[in-house]
Design an enzyme around this catalytic site. Structure first.
Site, short mmCIF file in Angstrom:
data_model
loop_
_atom_site.label_atom_id
_atom_site.label_comp_id
_atom_site.label_asym_id
_atom_site.label_seq_id
_atom_site.Cartn_x
_atom_site.Cartn_y
_atom_site.Cartn_z
N HIS A 45 -9.50 -1.04 7.87
CA HIS A 45 -11.01 -1.05 6.70
C HIS A 45 -11.88 -0.26 7.33
O HIS A 45 -13.05 -0.37 6.91
CB HIS A 45 -11.26 -2.55 6.56
CG HIS A 45 -10.24 -3.32 6.21
ND1 HIS A 45 -10.30 -3.28 4.59
CD2 HIS A 45 -9.21 -4.28 6.42
CE1 HIS A 45 -9.01 -4.03 4.16
NE2 HIS A 45 -8.71 -4.49 5.41
N HIS B 229 0.96 -1.21 0.00
CA HIS B 229 0.23 0.04 -0.01
C HIS B 229 0.83 1.14 0.19
O HIS B 229 1.83 1.53 0.99
CB HIS B 229 -0.68 0.03 1.22
CG HIS B 229 -2.14 -1.18 1.16
ND1 HIS B 229 -3.17 -0.78 1.42
CD2 HIS B 229 -1.71 -2.54 1.46
CE1 HIS B 229 -3.88 -2.15 1.28
NE2 HIS B 229 -2.85 -2.96 1.54
#
EC number: 3.5.1.5
Length: 567
Positions: A319, A135
């Site tokens: 998340h 990421h």
């Protein structure tokens, strides 16, 4: 003349039959072949061999190496050998015997006045690691990655945006172009994943042409059979990979439906155990499919007494979940299962899970891909003993080769870049890492990027010599100025190359197209191609392979950990 093994190893490094312990693990290797010649070894230093008229020839730069790494132990998927390694124009050009052909026999790596020497005696050389689940949340990841032995990062993101923190996507042509410009001077190879969650092709095709090398389908954007099928259709047209974070909630179908959506096509299954995401509780069965190239992320590597507790908070944060919403908490709980994490250890040892990556800053640690891999190998050595392939030799050579393939050649093959990176082989970029055996897997000595030293463990810059404390990892000359763009690449699709992207974006780094992606199968994963029949009990989460329960105990203490770090 005869010399004792101890004396020989002290001067020239170990040779055939000698055994070396890796760090403080229980892993031991044995040298399988020695390409150097006894009595003709080349060593640099006062009164040593590499001097004019002795081990150094009179030839000019067009005939000699730019750099030679002498008497080094190479660990790669193809073998564990001792050799001299020749580098030229940023690439590996020879593995064999270095020296001066005018004075020495069988020299195939010529040293001259234009050659730099890196002493590899009593050091280990590996390929730079390839992390395929990054990421791109902050550029400072590059220093952490490089100094741990990573030289290639494949992933997605635009910085600390909410989408990037959760999903490895660099979405849309504008972001893709800006990110390609942003990484142009970072001393590491980069590849981008586009957002693959769409049910029609146009929005994906424009990202492929804008510069992504793969597509990422993620449940947070939708991982339905329709989006998976569409992404694979586009991938087939452009010869790129699709990486998948499958549907943890089973909203649009179950694991069977997702596997059917693949239609026997090649796909990279991220964190295939499931704690990082994917059909609960049985995404792990994908490891048995011949078209699925499975990987793990490092937070579950290996299974320890702290693994489960650590994951819940990480998951809530990454998340964008709310601990005050029962459904969000239930979602998080469904993904963290002791039984599948324990089975993951064993599936790695069997060669059923082919790769290990980080999931950087999104439940994983980019600087721990290498050490977590060797901690897993150590745990399996303790709990499962020697592999059948290692019984005759009595050391862990095969296991070590299996595990190093998980973060070098196999991720490179999966994303179509193994023609450039992923192994210590002739013709590839000289992205190499040197380790002292006692620090293997945790603290490299030198990191070479495109043949130039880009990072190293370096002592006080004001000291009289280079070794005094404090020793820190610091960028070296290969990570500065125009040398950076000359020794790194950005991986793209061939379709992007055909648009003249390099000139359009004003890039200084070389662009390299991925290739031969869609034809890959599990059988192409080096030493990690096992396709077992895996079942998961939906009530107990117990994992079985061909009816045999896979389970192991968590460790309470790991190697390559507190012994090497103050914090």
């Amino acid at each position: 003349m005869k010399i004792s093994r101890d004396a020989y190893a002290n001067m020239y490094g170990p040779t055939v039959g000698d055994r070396i312990r890796l760090g403080d693990t229980e892993l031991w290797i044995e040298i399988e072949k020695d390409h150097t010649h006894y009595g003709e070894e080349v060593v640099f230093g006062g009164g040593k061999v590499i001097r004019d008229g002795m081990g150094q020839s009179q030839l000019c730069s067009d005939s000699v190496m730019d750099t030679v790494i002498t008497n080094v132990i190479i660990i790669d998927w193809w073998g564990i050998v001792k050799a001299d390694v020749g580098l030229k124009d940023g690439r590996i050009v020879a593995i064999g015997k270095a020296g001066n052909p005018d004075t020495q026999p069988d020299v195939d790596i010529i040293i001259g006045a234009g050659t730099e020497i890196i002493a590899g005696e009593n050091q280990i050389l590996t390929a730079g690691a390839v992390d395929t689940h990054v990421h791109y949340i902050c550029p400072q990841q590059v220093d952490e990655a490089l100094m741990s032995g990573l030289t290639t990062m494949i992933g997605g993101g635009t910085g600390p945006a909410t989408g990037s923190v959760a999903t490895t996507n660099t979405p849309g042509p504008w972001h893709i172009g800006k990110m390609m410009q942003a990484v142009d001077d970072l001393p590491i190879n980069i590849g981008f994943l586009g957002k693959g969650s769409a049910s029609t092709p146009a929005a994906l095709e424009e990202q492929v042409k804008a510069g992504v090398m793969s597509l990422k389908v993620h449940e947070d954007w939708a991982a339905t059979p329709a989006t998976i099928g569409n992404a694979l259709d586009v991938a087939d047209r452009y010869d790129i990979q699709v990486a998948l974070h499958a549907d943890s909630l089973n909203e649009s179908g179950f694991v069977k439906d997702t596997l059917e959506a693949f239609k026997d096509r090649c796909i990279h299954s991220y964190h295939t155990e499931g704690a990082g995401g994917g059909h609960a509780p049985d995404i792990i069965v994908a490891c048995g499919q011949p078209n699925v190239l499975p990987s793990s992320t490092n937070p579950t590597r290996p299974y320890t007494i702290n693994t489960v507790d650590e994951h819940l908070d990480m998951l809530m944060e990454c998340h964008h979940l709310d601990p005050n919403i029962p459904e969000d908490v239930a979602f998080a709980d469904s993904r963290i299962r002791r039984e599948t994490i324990a089975a993951e250890d064993i599936l790695h040892d069997l060669g059923a899970i082919s790769m290990i990556s980080s999931d950087s800053q999104a439940m994983g640690r980019i600087g721990e891909v290498v050490c977590r891999t060797w901690q897993t190998a150590h745990k399996m050595r303790l709990q499962r003993g020697l592999l059948p392939e290692d019984q005759e030799r009595g050391t862990d050579n095969f296991r070590v080769k299996r595990y190093i393939a998980k973060y070098t050649i196999n991720p490179a093959i999966t994303h179509g870049v193994s023609h450039e990176v992923g192994s210590v082989e002739i013709g590839k970029m000289a992205d190499l890492v040197l380790w002292r055996p006692k620090f293997f897997g945790v603290k490299p000595s030198i990191i070479l990027k495109g043949g130039m030293i880009a990072g190293a463990a370096m002592g006080d810059p004001n000291a009289a010599i280079s070794t005094p404390q404090p020793v820190h990892y610091r960028r070296m000359f290969g990570a500065l100025g125009r040398a950076v763009s000359a020794t790194r690449v950005t991986f793209v699709s061939q379709a992007a190359m055909d648009t003249g992207l390099e000139e359009k974006l004003g890039l200084r780094s070389r662009l390299v197209a991925c290739k031969n992606v869609r034809s890959m199968r599990k059988k192409d994963m080096k030493l990690n191609d096992y396709c077992p029949n895996i079942t998961v009990d939906p009530e107990t989460y117990e994992v079985r392979v061909d009816g045999v329960l896979l389970t192991c105990e968590p460790l309470s203490e790991l190697p390559l950990a507190q012994l090497y770090h103050l914090f």
